[in-house]
Design a protein around this motif. Structure first.
Motif, PDB file in Angstrom:
ATOM      1  N   PRO A 107       0.695  -1.225   0.049  1.00  0.00           N
ATOM      2  CA  PRO A 107      -0.111   0.104  -0.004  1.00  0.00           C
ATOM      3  C   PRO A 107       0.824   1.299   0.065  1.00  0.00           C
ATOM      4  N   ASP A 108       0.304   2.190  -0.807  1.00  0.00           N
ATOM      5  CA  ASP A 108       1.095   3.431  -1.015  1.00  0.00           C
ATOM      6  C   ASP A 108      -0.036   4.489  -1.369  1.00  0.00           C
ATOM      7  N   TRP A 109      -0.252   4.512  -2.359  1.00  0.00           N
ATOM      8  CA  TRP A 109      -1.139   5.651  -2.899  1.00  0.00           C
ATOM      9  C   TRP A 109      -2.611   5.387  -2.683  1.00  0.00           C
ATOM     10  N   VAL A 110      -3.176   6.118  -1.836  1.00  0.00           N
ATOM     11  CA  VAL A 110      -4.495   5.425  -1.398  1.00  0.00           C
ATOM     12  C   VAL A 110      -5.371   6.927  -1.014  1.00  0.00           C
ATOM     13  N   GLY A 111      -6.704   6.414  -1.266  1.00  0.00           N
ATOM     14  CA  GLY A 111      -7.777   7.461  -0.930  1.00  0.00           C
ATOM     15  C   GLY A 111      -8.284   7.434   0.390  1.00  0.00           C
ATOM     16  N   LEU A 112      -9.227   8.367   0.827  1.00  0.00           N
ATOM     17  CA  LEU A 112      -9.662   8.346   2.128  1.00  0.00           C
ATOM     18  C   LEU A 112     -10.265   7.272   2.617  1.00  0.00           C
ATOM     19  N   PHE A 122      -3.015  18.048   8.428  1.00  0.00           N
ATOM     20  CA  PHE A 122      -3.288  16.872   7.816  1.00  0.00           C
ATOM     21  C   PHE A 122      -2.297  16.642   6.634  1.00  0.00           C
ATOM     22  N   PRO A 123      -1.644  15.594   5.866  1.00  0.00           N
ATOM     23  CA  PRO A 123      -0.702  15.521   4.821  1.00  0.00           C
ATOM     24  C   PRO A 123      -1.618  16.013   3.734  1.00  0.00           C
ATOM     25  N   PRO A 124      -0.892  16.936   2.850  1.00  0.00           N
ATOM     26  CA  PRO A 124      -1.360  17.173   1.521  1.00  0.00           C
ATOM     27  C   PRO A 124      -1.532  15.973   0.565  1.00  0.00           C
ATOM     28  N   PRO A 125      -2.449  16.117  -0.107  1.00  0.00           N
ATOM     29  CA  PRO A 125      -2.620  14.833  -1.071  1.00  0.00           C
ATOM     30  C   PRO A 125      -1.541  15.023  -2.073  1.00  0.00           C
ATOM     31  N   HIS A 139      -0.203   9.576   0.086  1.00  0.00           N
ATOM     32  CA  HIS A 139       0.644   8.443   0.456  1.00  0.00           C
ATOM     33  C   HIS A 139       0.228   7.787   1.814  1.00  0.00           C
ATOM     34  N   LEU A 140       0.128   6.602   1.892  1.00  0.00           N
ATOM     35  CA  LEU A 140      -0.545   6.099   3.210  1.00  0.00           C
ATOM     36  C   LEU A 140       0.532   6.183   4.252  1.00  0.00           C
ATOM     37  N   ALA A 141       1.835   6.078   3.942  1.00  0.00           N
ATOM     38  CA  ALA A 141       2.599   6.412   5.223  1.00  0.00           C
ATOM     39  C   ALA A 141       2.753   7.862   5.700  1.00  0.00           C
ATOM     40  N   LEU A 142       2.204   8.560   5.035  1.00  0.00           N
ATOM     41  CA  LEU A 142       2.188  10.031   5.499  1.00  0.00           C
ATOM     42  C   LEU A 142       0.863  10.216   6.463  1.00  0.00           C
ATOM     43  N   VAL A 143       0.005   9.710   6.088  1.00  0.00           N
ATOM     44  CA  VAL A 143      -1.215   9.852   6.808  1.00  0.00           C
ATOM     45  C   VAL A 143      -1.152   9.053   8.111  1.00  0.00           C
ATOM     46  N   GLN A 185      -0.648   8.484  13.986  1.00  0.00           N
ATOM     47  CA  GLN A 185      -0.021   7.869  15.014  1.00  0.00           C
ATOM     48  C   GLN A 185      -0.119   8.347  16.384  1.00  0.00           C
ATOM     49  N   PRO A 186       0.182   9.805  16.630  1.00  0.00           N
ATOM     50  CA  PRO A 186       0.533  10.484  17.799  1.00  0.00           C
ATOM     51  C   PRO A 186      -1.065  10.369  18.533  1.00  0.00           C
ATOM     52  N   ARG A 187      -2.025  10.364  17.678  1.00  0.00           N
ATOM     53  CA  ARG A 187      -3.528  10.370  17.944  1.00  0.00           C
ATOM     54  C   ARG A 187      -3.752   8.766  18.420  1.00  0.00           C
ATOM     55  N   HIS A 188      -3.549   8.694  19.695  1.00  0.00           N
ATOM     56  CA  HIS A 188      -3.602   7.101  20.220  1.00  0.00           C
ATOM     57  C   HIS A 188      -4.852   6.629  19.974  1.00  0.00           C
TER      58      HIS A 188
END
Length: 192
Positions: free
Chosen positions: A79-84, A109-112, A122-126, A131-134
């Protein structure tokens, strides 16, 4: 640890029958992949591979496929390029929940990668942003796979740059990174 990812390839007419391809892949060490064909000349391999890291898992799978199908060209690692909707599924929440986060945090929020009627991230950036939002239980293996997939896809696309443009961008990026480091804005997307 087990890592799940998909490698998509474009192949020449030499692919032949799917049974022959699967046999070649198995002989090359891809017994941990399910092969799928839908579009003529293309093959998708869904891997569940055990390795010490996502990078090791994906790179070893790429090497195994290259040994079995030397004529195959990588299209993408996912997974990399993803939609919401994809993000929501990966995190285990509704699409509306992810959209609300995007709308209520427009500056963080990461820009698309592509903004339009169907935006792509990019899924990794989202995941890194979430992650900090536990309240979002995100598997570390997914974070690692998404980060490695993004890195490989970016490297693959960078090969399309002309040497002149590549050098100009590297100089510009280096200058920008140096400036960011001086004002304390440098951070790594995912620890190596």
């Amino acid at each position: 640890m087990e890592y799940e990812f998909t490698l998509k390839f474009i192949c020449s007419e030499q692919v032949g029958l799917i049974d022959d391809v699967v046999e070649k892949l198995g002989a090359a060490g891809c017994n941990d992949a399910l092969a799928g064909i839908g579009v003529p000349g293309r093959i998708a391999l869904n891997f569940t591979r055990s390795a010490e890291s996502a990078q090791t898992a994906i790179l070893s799978a790429l090497a195994d496929v290259k040994r079995a199908l030397p004529f195959a060209r990588l299209i993408e690692v996912s997974p990399d390029w993803v939609g919401l909707s994809d993000v929501a599924e990966a995190v285990g929440v509704s699409r509306q929940n992810i959209r609300k986060l995007m709308v209520t945090h427009p500056t963080s929020f990461p820009p698309p990668v592509h903004a339009g009627s169907t935006s792509i991230w990019h899924l990794a950036l989202v995941l890194r942003w979430l992650q900090p939002r536990h309240q979002y239980p995100i598997a570390q293996s997914l974070v690692e796979v998404a980060h490695t997939a993004m890195q490989i896809n970016i490297a693959k696309e960078a090969e399309l740059l002309s040497p002149v443009l590549r050098q100009a961008l590297q100089v510009g990026i280096a200058d920008s990174a140096l400036k960011d480091r001086r004002i304390g804005r440098i951070h790594s997307p995912v620890p190596e």
